[in-house]
Design a protein around this motif. Structure first.
Motif, PDB file in Angstrom:
ATOM      1  N   THR A  16      98.503  57.282  48.791  1.00  0.00           N
ATOM      2  CA  THR A  16      97.735  56.101  48.405  1.00  0.00           C
ATOM      3  C   THR A  16      98.543  54.827  48.595  1.00  0.00           C
ATOM      4  O   THR A  16      98.029  53.824  49.119  1.00  0.00           O
ATOM      5  N   SER A  17      99.810  54.845  48.196  1.00  0.00           N
ATOM      6  CA  SER A  17     100.661  53.666  48.409  1.00  0.00           C
ATOM      7  C   SER A  17     100.738  53.328  49.890  1.00  0.00           C
ATOM      8  O   SER A  17     100.661  52.155  50.280  1.00  0.00           O
ATOM      9  N   THR A  18     100.868  54.354  50.734  1.00  0.00           N
ATOM     10  CA  THR A  18     100.947  54.128  52.175  1.00  0.00           C
ATOM     11  C   THR A  18      99.637  53.572  52.715  1.00  0.00           C
ATOM     12  O   THR A  18      99.627  52.656  53.543  1.00  0.00           O
ATOM     13  N   ALA A  19      98.504  54.128  52.250  1.00  0.00           N
ATOM     14  CA  ALA A  19      97.202  53.619  52.681  1.00  0.00           C
ATOM     15  C   ALA A  19      97.035  52.152  52.290  1.00  0.00           C
ATOM     16  O   ALA A  19      96.499  51.342  53.059  1.00  0.00           O
ATOM     17  N   LEU A  20      97.522  51.798  51.105  1.00  0.00           N
ATOM     18  CA  LEU A  20      97.439  50.408  50.658  1.00  0.00           C
ATOM     19  C   LEU A  20      98.377  49.512  51.463  1.00  0.00           C
ATOM     20  O   LEU A  20      98.002  48.406  51.857  1.00  0.00           O
ATOM     21  N   ASP A  39      89.713  60.381  48.020  1.00  0.00           N
ATOM     22  CA  ASP A  39      90.468  61.117  47.005  1.00  0.00           C
ATOM     23  C   ASP A  39      89.733  61.058  45.674  1.00  0.00           C
ATOM     24  O   ASP A  39      89.388  59.977  45.196  1.00  0.00           O
ATOM     25  N   GLN A  40      89.510  62.203  45.072  1.00  0.00           N
ATOM     26  CA  GLN A  40      88.788  62.261  43.798  1.00  0.00           C
ATOM     27  C   GLN A  40      89.501  61.496  42.684  1.00  0.00           C
ATOM     28  O   GLN A  40      88.875  61.085  41.704  1.00  0.00           O
ATOM     29  N   GLN A  41      90.799  61.262  42.840  1.00  0.00           N
ATOM     30  CA  GLN A  41      91.520  60.467  41.836  1.00  0.00           C
ATOM     31  C   GLN A  41      91.117  58.996  41.904  1.00  0.00           C
ATOM     32  O   GLN A  41      91.283  58.253  40.933  1.00  0.00           O
ATOM     33  N   ALA A  42      90.639  58.556  43.061  1.00  0.00           N
ATOM     34  CA  ALA A  42      90.140  57.186  43.277  1.00  0.00           C
ATOM     35  C   ALA A  42      91.184  56.115  42.973  1.00  0.00           C
ATOM     36  O   ALA A  42      90.845  54.997  42.573  1.00  0.00           O
ATOM     37  N   ASP A  43      92.458  56.437  43.194  1.00  0.00           N
ATOM     38  CA  ASP A  43      93.518  55.471  42.890  1.00  0.00           C
ATOM     39  C   ASP A  43      93.470  54.256  43.820  1.00  0.00           C
ATOM     40  O   ASP A  43      93.729  53.127  43.391  1.00  0.00           O
ATOM     41  N   ALA A  44      93.158  54.473  45.079  1.00  0.00           N
ATOM     42  CA  ALA A  44      93.053  53.341  46.006  1.00  0.00           C
ATOM     43  C   ALA A  44      91.918  52.416  45.589  1.00  0.00           C
ATOM     44  O   ALA A  44      92.049  51.182  45.622  1.00  0.00           O
ATOM     45  N   SER A  45      90.800  53.001  45.196  1.00  0.00           N
ATOM     46  CA  SER A  45      89.661  52.203  44.730  1.00  0.00           C
ATOM     47  C   SER A  45      90.029  51.417  43.473  1.00  0.00           C
ATOM     48  O   SER A  45      89.722  50.228  43.351  1.00  0.00           O
ATOM     49  N   ASP A 124      92.136  57.117  52.923  1.00  0.00           N
ATOM     50  CA  ASP A 124      93.032  57.765  51.965  1.00  0.00           C
ATOM     51  C   ASP A 124      92.439  59.114  51.595  1.00  0.00           C
ATOM     52  O   ASP A 124      91.225  59.226  51.363  1.00  0.00           O
ATOM     53  N   THR A 125      93.276  60.150  51.536  1.00  0.00           N
ATOM     54  CA  THR A 125      92.785  61.516  51.365  1.00  0.00           C
ATOM     55  C   THR A 125      93.443  62.220  50.190  1.00  0.00           C
ATOM     56  O   THR A 125      94.536  61.842  49.759  1.00  0.00           O
ATOM     57  N   PRO A 126      92.803  63.286  49.687  1.00  0.00           N
ATOM     58  CA  PRO A 126      93.427  64.113  48.650  1.00  0.00           C
ATOM     59  C   PRO A 126      94.525  64.988  49.248  1.00  0.00           C
ATOM     60  O   PRO A 126      94.567  65.185  50.464  1.00  0.00           O
ATOM     61  N   VAL A 145     101.388  60.177  58.531  1.00  0.00           N
ATOM     62  CA  VAL A 145     101.863  61.171  57.571  1.00  0.00           C
ATOM     63  C   VAL A 145     102.937  60.552  56.680  1.00  0.00           C
ATOM     64  O   VAL A 145     104.070  60.335  57.129  1.00  0.00           O
ATOM     65  N   PRO A 146     102.610  60.265  55.415  1.00  0.00           N
ATOM     66  CA  PRO A 146     103.629  59.749  54.504  1.00  0.00           C
ATOM     67  C   PRO A 146     104.427  60.892  53.893  1.00  0.00           C
ATOM     68  O   PRO A 146     103.889  61.978  53.634  1.00  0.00           O
ATOM     69  N   THR A 147     105.696  60.655  53.661  1.00  0.00           N
ATOM     70  CA  THR A 147     106.533  61.661  53.019  1.00  0.00           C
ATOM     71  C   THR A 147     107.651  60.949  52.286  1.00  0.00           C
ATOM     72  O   THR A 147     107.769  59.730  52.325  1.00  0.00           O
TER      73      THR A 147
END
Length: 255
Positions: A16-20, A39-45, A124-126, A145-147
Protein backbone atom coordinates in the motif's frame (compact mmCIF):
# COMPACT_ATOMS: atom_id res chain seq x y z
CA UNK A 1 -2.99 4.48 -20.54
CA UNK A 2 -0.77 2.12 -18.57
CA UNK A 3 -2.18 -0.16 -15.86
CA UNK A 4 0.22 -1.07 -13.03
CA UNK A 5 -0.39 -3.68 -10.36
CA UNK A 6 1.51 -3.40 -7.08
CA UNK A 7 1.68 -6.88 -5.60
CA UNK A 8 3.61 -9.40 -3.55
CA UNK A 9 2.04 -12.60 -2.18
CA UNK A 10 3.89 -12.07 1.10
CA UNK A 11 2.22 -9.72 3.57
CA UNK A 12 3.97 -6.79 5.21
CA UNK A 13 6.10 -5.85 2.22
CA UNK A 14 4.80 -2.31 1.85
CA UNK A 15 2.35 -2.79 -1.02
CA UNK A 16 0.00 0.00 0.00
CA UNK A 17 2.81 2.44 0.81
CA UNK A 18 4.37 1.66 -2.57
CA UNK A 19 1.04 2.11 -4.38
CA UNK A 20 0.65 5.48 -2.67
CA UNK A 21 4.24 6.52 -3.45
CA UNK A 22 3.67 5.63 -7.10
CA UNK A 23 0.29 7.38 -7.28
CA UNK A 24 1.48 10.56 -5.58
CA UNK A 25 4.78 10.56 -7.49
CA UNK A 26 3.13 10.26 -10.89
CA UNK A 27 0.53 12.88 -9.98
CA UNK A 28 3.30 15.19 -8.76
CA UNK A 29 4.66 15.07 -12.31
CA UNK A 30 1.33 16.16 -13.72
CA UNK A 31 0.06 12.70 -14.66
CA UNK A 32 -3.63 11.86 -14.30
CA UNK A 33 -3.83 8.79 -12.06
CA UNK A 34 -6.59 6.43 -10.95
CA UNK A 35 -5.82 4.40 -7.83
CA UNK A 36 -7.85 1.17 -7.72
CA UNK A 37 -7.96 -0.41 -4.27
CA UNK A 38 -8.61 -4.16 -4.35
CA UNK A 39 -7.43 -4.90 -0.80
CA UNK A 40 -10.14 -5.78 1.71
CA UNK A 41 -8.21 -3.82 4.34
CA UNK A 42 -8.92 -0.67 2.25
CA UNK A 43 -5.84 1.08 3.65
CA UNK A 44 -5.15 2.94 0.40
CA UNK A 45 -8.74 4.17 0.33
CA UNK A 46 -8.50 5.23 3.98
CA UNK A 47 -5.24 7.07 3.30
CA UNK A 48 -6.85 9.17 0.58
CA UNK A 49 -9.17 10.60 3.25
CA UNK A 50 -12.21 11.10 1.02
CA UNK A 51 -15.82 10.13 1.58
CA UNK A 52 -17.34 7.39 -0.56
CA UNK A 53 -20.43 5.20 -0.67
CA UNK A 54 -19.70 1.83 0.95
CA UNK A 55 -22.05 0.26 -1.58
CA UNK A 56 -20.11 1.64 -4.53
CA UNK A 57 -16.70 0.03 -4.28
CA UNK A 58 -14.43 -2.32 -6.20
CA UNK A 59 -16.35 -5.23 -4.67
CA UNK A 60 -19.46 -4.17 -6.60
CA UNK A 61 -17.36 -3.74 -9.74
CA UNK A 62 -15.86 -7.25 -9.50
CA UNK A 63 -19.25 -8.83 -8.78
CA UNK A 64 -20.79 -7.08 -11.77
CA UNK A 65 -23.11 -4.89 -9.72
CA UNK A 66 -21.52 -1.55 -10.65
CA UNK A 67 -19.48 -0.03 -13.45
CA UNK A 68 -16.02 1.28 -12.66
CA UNK A 69 -16.91 4.83 -13.70
CA UNK A 70 -19.81 4.84 -11.22
CA UNK A 71 -17.67 4.21 -8.12
CA UNK A 72 -14.80 6.61 -8.83
CA UNK A 73 -14.36 9.51 -6.41
CA UNK A 74 -12.17 12.57 -6.92
CA UNK A 75 -9.22 13.03 -4.56
CA UNK A 76 -7.58 16.07 -6.17
CA UNK A 77 -6.95 17.51 -9.64
CA UNK A 78 -4.67 14.63 -10.68
CA UNK A 79 -5.82 11.68 -8.54
CA UNK A 80 -9.06 9.70 -8.56
CA UNK A 81 -9.87 6.70 -6.37
CA UNK A 82 -11.82 3.49 -6.94
CA UNK A 83 -12.28 2.61 -3.26
CA UNK A 84 -12.26 -0.78 -1.57
CA UNK A 85 -14.58 -2.48 0.88
CA UNK A 86 -14.16 -5.13 3.57
CA UNK A 87 -16.66 -7.14 1.50
CA UNK A 88 -13.74 -8.02 -0.82
CA UNK A 89 -12.93 -10.75 1.73
CA UNK A 90 -16.02 -12.56 0.38
CA UNK A 91 -15.19 -12.04 -3.29
CA UNK A 92 -13.93 -15.52 -4.17
CA UNK A 93 -17.00 -17.16 -2.63
CA UNK A 94 -19.40 -14.74 -4.32
CA UNK A 95 -17.83 -15.26 -7.74
CA UNK A 96 -17.99 -19.03 -7.29
CA UNK A 97 -21.70 -18.80 -6.49
CA UNK A 98 -22.32 -16.63 -9.55
CA UNK A 99 -20.61 -19.28 -11.71
CA UNK A 100 -18.91 -16.76 -13.96
CA UNK A 101 -16.79 -17.95 -16.86
CA UNK A 102 -13.20 -16.65 -16.62
CA UNK A 103 -13.84 -14.28 -13.68
CA UNK A 104 -10.24 -13.01 -13.83
CA UNK A 105 -11.25 -10.86 -16.84
CA UNK A 106 -13.87 -8.78 -14.99
CA UNK A 107 -11.61 -5.83 -14.13
CA UNK A 108 -9.96 -5.76 -17.55
CA UNK A 109 -13.36 -5.71 -19.24
CA UNK A 110 -14.79 -2.99 -17.00
CA UNK A 111 -11.76 -0.74 -17.52
CA UNK A 112 -12.19 -1.15 -21.25
CA UNK A 113 -15.95 -0.69 -21.23
CA UNK A 114 -15.90 2.28 -18.85
CA UNK A 115 -13.65 4.15 -21.26
CA UNK A 116 -11.89 5.92 -18.40
CA UNK A 117 -9.17 8.38 -19.42
CA UNK A 118 -6.00 8.37 -17.31
CA UNK A 119 -2.27 8.40 -17.92
CA UNK A 120 -1.83 5.65 -15.33
CA UNK A 121 -3.99 3.27 -13.33
CA UNK A 122 -2.34 1.96 -10.15
CA UNK A 123 -3.83 -1.13 -8.48
CA UNK A 124 -3.23 -1.97 -4.82
CA UNK A 125 -3.77 -5.66 -4.04
CA UNK A 126 -4.17 -8.02 -1.08
CA UNK A 127 -1.20 -10.22 -0.08
CA UNK A 128 -2.76 -13.62 -0.79
CA UNK A 129 -3.45 -15.14 -4.21
CA UNK A 130 -7.12 -14.45 -4.88
CA UNK A 131 -9.55 -13.48 -7.61
CA UNK A 132 -8.78 -9.84 -6.84
CA UNK A 133 -5.08 -10.40 -7.57
CA UNK A 134 -5.83 -12.47 -10.69
CA UNK A 135 -8.09 -9.68 -11.95
CA UNK A 136 -5.41 -7.08 -11.31
CA UNK A 137 -2.71 -9.04 -13.11
CA UNK A 138 -4.97 -9.83 -16.06
CA UNK A 139 -5.91 -6.17 -16.43
CA UNK A 140 -2.36 -4.81 -16.16
CA UNK A 141 0.48 -3.97 -18.49
CA UNK A 142 3.04 -3.89 -15.72
CA UNK A 143 3.73 -5.34 -12.26
CA UNK A 144 5.66 -3.55 -9.53
CA UNK A 145 6.90 -5.81 -6.73
CA UNK A 146 7.54 -4.13 -3.37
CA UNK A 147 9.70 -5.90 -0.82
CA UNK A 148 11.86 -5.23 2.19
CA UNK A 149 15.43 -6.11 3.00
CA UNK A 150 14.62 -9.09 5.18
CA UNK A 151 14.69 -12.84 4.73
CA UNK A 152 10.91 -13.25 5.06
CA UNK A 153 10.25 -11.00 2.07
CA UNK A 154 11.97 -13.54 -0.15
CA UNK A 155 9.32 -16.16 0.61
CA UNK A 156 6.65 -14.56 -1.55
CA UNK A 157 8.78 -13.99 -4.63
CA UNK A 158 8.94 -17.62 -5.77
CA UNK A 159 5.16 -17.97 -5.49
CA UNK A 160 4.67 -14.68 -7.30
CA UNK A 161 6.93 -15.86 -10.12
CA UNK A 162 4.73 -18.93 -10.59
CA UNK A 163 1.54 -16.85 -10.51
CA UNK A 164 2.80 -14.36 -13.08
CA UNK A 165 4.02 -17.17 -15.33
CA UNK A 166 0.54 -18.72 -15.20
CA UNK A 167 -1.12 -15.37 -15.98
CA UNK A 168 1.20 -14.78 -18.93
CA UNK A 169 0.48 -18.27 -20.20
CA UNK A 170 -3.27 -17.99 -19.97
CA UNK A 171 -4.84 -14.55 -19.69
CA UNK A 172 -2.24 -11.82 -20.22
CA UNK A 173 0.77 -12.81 -22.36
CA UNK A 174 1.97 -9.19 -22.59
CA UNK A 175 2.32 -8.71 -18.82
CA UNK A 176 5.74 -7.34 -17.84
CA UNK A 177 7.42 -6.89 -14.47
CA UNK A 178 8.84 -3.40 -14.04
CA UNK A 179 11.05 -4.48 -11.16
CA UNK A 180 11.44 -5.10 -7.44
CA UNK A 181 11.43 -2.04 -5.18
CA UNK A 182 13.14 -2.31 -1.79
CA UNK A 183 11.43 -0.28 0.92
CA UNK A 184 12.17 0.49 4.57
CA UNK A 185 15.83 0.22 3.65
CA UNK A 186 18.65 0.93 6.10
CA UNK A 187 21.88 1.03 4.12
CA UNK A 188 23.99 1.12 7.29
CA UNK A 189 23.28 -2.49 8.20
CA UNK A 190 25.41 -5.31 6.84
CA UNK A 191 22.32 -7.52 6.64
CA UNK A 192 20.47 -5.07 4.38
CA UNK A 193 23.45 -5.01 2.02
CA UNK A 194 23.68 -8.81 1.89
CA UNK A 195 19.95 -9.37 1.40
CA UNK A 196 19.98 -6.85 -1.43
CA UNK A 197 22.37 -9.13 -3.30
CA UNK A 198 20.05 -12.09 -2.67
CA UNK A 199 17.15 -10.06 -4.06
CA UNK A 200 19.16 -9.46 -7.22
CA UNK A 201 19.25 -13.24 -7.67
CA UNK A 202 15.55 -13.53 -6.92
CA UNK A 203 14.84 -10.94 -9.60
CA UNK A 204 16.25 -13.35 -12.15
CA UNK A 205 13.41 -15.78 -11.34
CA UNK A 206 10.97 -13.04 -12.29
CA UNK A 207 12.98 -12.05 -15.37
CA UNK A 208 13.22 -8.53 -14.03
CA UNK A 209 15.50 -6.22 -12.06
CA UNK A 210 15.85 -4.66 -8.64
CA UNK A 211 15.41 -0.91 -8.86
CA UNK A 212 18.58 0.98 -8.01
CA UNK A 213 16.45 3.37 -5.99
CA UNK A 214 15.69 2.33 -2.42
CA UNK A 215 13.02 3.83 -0.15
CA UNK A 216 14.69 4.33 3.21
CA UNK A 217 13.19 3.64 6.63
CA UNK A 218 11.77 6.98 7.76
CA UNK A 219 9.32 8.10 10.41
CA UNK A 220 8.09 10.77 7.98
CA UNK A 221 6.30 8.06 5.98
CA UNK A 222 4.09 6.99 8.91
CA UNK A 223 3.68 10.59 10.04
CA UNK A 224 2.47 11.66 6.60
CA UNK A 225 -0.03 8.80 6.53
CA UNK A 226 -1.23 9.74 10.01
CA UNK A 227 -1.70 13.32 8.81
CA UNK A 228 -3.53 12.11 5.66
CA UNK A 229 -0.99 13.90 3.49
CA UNK A 230 1.23 12.73 0.69
CA UNK A 231 4.94 12.57 1.40
CA UNK A 232 5.27 15.51 -1.01
CA UNK A 233 2.99 17.64 1.15
CA UNK A 234 4.28 16.48 4.52
CA UNK A 235 8.03 16.44 3.91
CA UNK A 236 8.75 17.96 0.48
CA UNK A 237 12.50 18.35 1.08
CA UNK A 238 12.99 15.18 3.11
CA UNK A 239 15.42 12.40 2.25
CA UNK A 240 12.65 9.83 1.89
CA UNK A 241 10.83 12.13 -0.53
CA UNK A 242 14.05 12.34 -2.52
CA UNK A 243 14.09 8.52 -2.54
CA UNK A 244 10.56 8.43 -3.90
CA UNK A 245 11.44 10.97 -6.58
CA UNK A 246 14.47 8.93 -7.61
CA UNK A 247 12.30 5.83 -7.88
CA UNK A 248 9.66 7.62 -9.96
CA UNK A 249 12.35 8.92 -12.30
CA UNK A 250 13.78 5.42 -12.67
CA UNK A 251 10.33 3.91 -13.19
CA UNK A 252 9.38 6.43 -15.86
CA UNK A 253 12.50 5.70 -17.90
CA UNK A 254 10.86 2.48 -19.09
CA UNK A 255 7.20 3.02 -18.24
Amino acid sequence: MKVITVTNQKGGTGKTSTALFLTYGLAHRGKKVLLIDLDQQADASFSMHVDYDQNKTTFEVLTGDAALKDIIVKVNDNIDLAPASSKLAELDVVLTQKVRIDPQYILKDTIKNSKVNYDYIVIDTPPALSEAVLNALTASNTVLVPTQADIYSLKGLGELAQTIAAIKNRSNPDLEIAGILIGRFNKRTVFAKSISKVLESAAEQLHTKVFKSRIREATAVKESQNAFESIYEYDPRGKVTEDVNNFIDEFLQEN
